[in-house]
Enzyme design. Structure first.
Site, PDB file in Angstrom:
ATOM      1  N   SER A  39       0.828  -1.164  -0.196  1.00  0.00           N
ATOM      2  CA  SER A  39       0.070  -0.113  -0.217  1.00  0.00           C
ATOM      3  C   SER A  39       0.884   1.216   0.207  1.00  0.00           C
ATOM      4  CB  SER A  39      -1.051  -0.235   1.225  1.00  0.00           C
ATOM      5  OG  SER A  39      -2.076   0.918   1.033  1.00  0.00           O
ATOM      6  N   ASP A 151      -5.940  -3.257  -2.032  1.00  0.00           N
ATOM      7  CA  ASP A 151      -4.795  -2.989  -1.131  1.00  0.00           C
ATOM      8  C   ASP A 151      -4.370  -4.165  -0.754  1.00  0.00           C
ATOM      9  OD1 ASP A 151      -3.413  -2.380   1.256  1.00  0.00           O
ATOM     10  OD2 ASP A 151      -4.493  -0.220   0.897  1.00  0.00           O
TER      11      ASP A 151
END
Length: 256
Positions: A39, A151
């Protein structure tokens, strides 16, 4: 000369603390040459692997719309796309392929279609970075390799296993400390609560892998900082720098 690697967790704006870590390492003459991230940690790892200094990356994070979304916006109906982040990466990353980077990079992303975590370290660079940082419920999933991706932190917020074969010494930086108390004395938006629950849910998998690092930096005191609030970038950078400086053993040698 040891080959030093670093693993950077996700955490939205809190990941700016990773940049303080990188700055503290450079002050010791240590520049990791193998990087892994999830991320926001993947974004930092990519920009650093491309040769950008920590201070410049901090300034980019402060200015990029990806980190300027407020909790007010998150609470509205609808999902944002990642056009602003894509434009920023295309502007500041001078490389298009993983193989072109001066340093090795490994990115964790979640293949939503196939329900599995994957480590990406070759081929086109931008799409995996967008996939890794595509916060579920906030951004539209990224279409990549005929699958939808979100993510990397959903299934792997600390991809240390990716760099184990490539390093002599590994430093891990984690910005979602499990036992930090929730902020008190102010009203919490529902997004703060959802964020807290998410990080508690994935914390066990992070701590189970912490022993694979020679140094594991579990940054305290970051729970007061929202993952989409960029106004405290300088403070987060400072906190990361100070904690790393206090925590590093004196025996680390310079990286290759």
């Amino acid at each position: 000369m040891q080959k030093i690697g670093i693993v950077l967790s996700g955490g939205g704006t809190r990941a700016i603390a990773h940049l303080g870590v990188l700055h503290a390492l450079e002050e010791r003459g240590i520049r990791p040459t193998v990087l892994a991230g999830t991320s926001a940690g993947a974004l930092i790892a990519a920009l650093y692997a491309a040769g950008l200094p920590p201070e410049q990356i901090r300034d980019l994070f402060r200015e990029t719309a990806y980190f300027g979304i407020s909790y007010f916006h998150v609470g509205r109906p609808g999902i944002f796309n990642m056009d602003a982040l894509r434009a920023g990466l295309e502007k500041y990353l001078p490389f298009q392929q993983f193989e072109d980077l001066p340093h090795r990079l490994f990115v964790a992303a979640t293949n939503l279609t196939e329900a599995k975590s994957e480590i990406i370290s070759s081929g086109a660079l931008i799409e995996p970075l967008l996939a890794s940082s595509c916060v579920p419920g906030v951004f539209e999933p990224i279409v990549y390799r005929n699958s939808e991706w979100v993510d990397g932190g959903v299934l792997n917020n600390f991809p240390v296993e990716a760099i184990l074969p490539h390093c002599d010494y590994i430093i891990g930086s984690h910005v979602n400390r499990q036992n930090d108390p929730m902020p008190t004395g102010r009203s919490l938006h529902k997004a703060h609560i959802l964020e807290r629950c998410f990080h508690l849910a994935i914390a066990r998998s992070v701590y189970e892998k912490a022993h694979l690092c020679h140094v594991f930096l579990d940054h305290p005191g970051l729970s007061d900082f929202g993952i989409f609030e960029s106004k405290d970038a300088d403070k987060l950078f400072q906190l990361g720098h100070e904690f790393c400086t206090r925590s590093l053993p004196s025996t680390i040698l310079s990286a290759e």
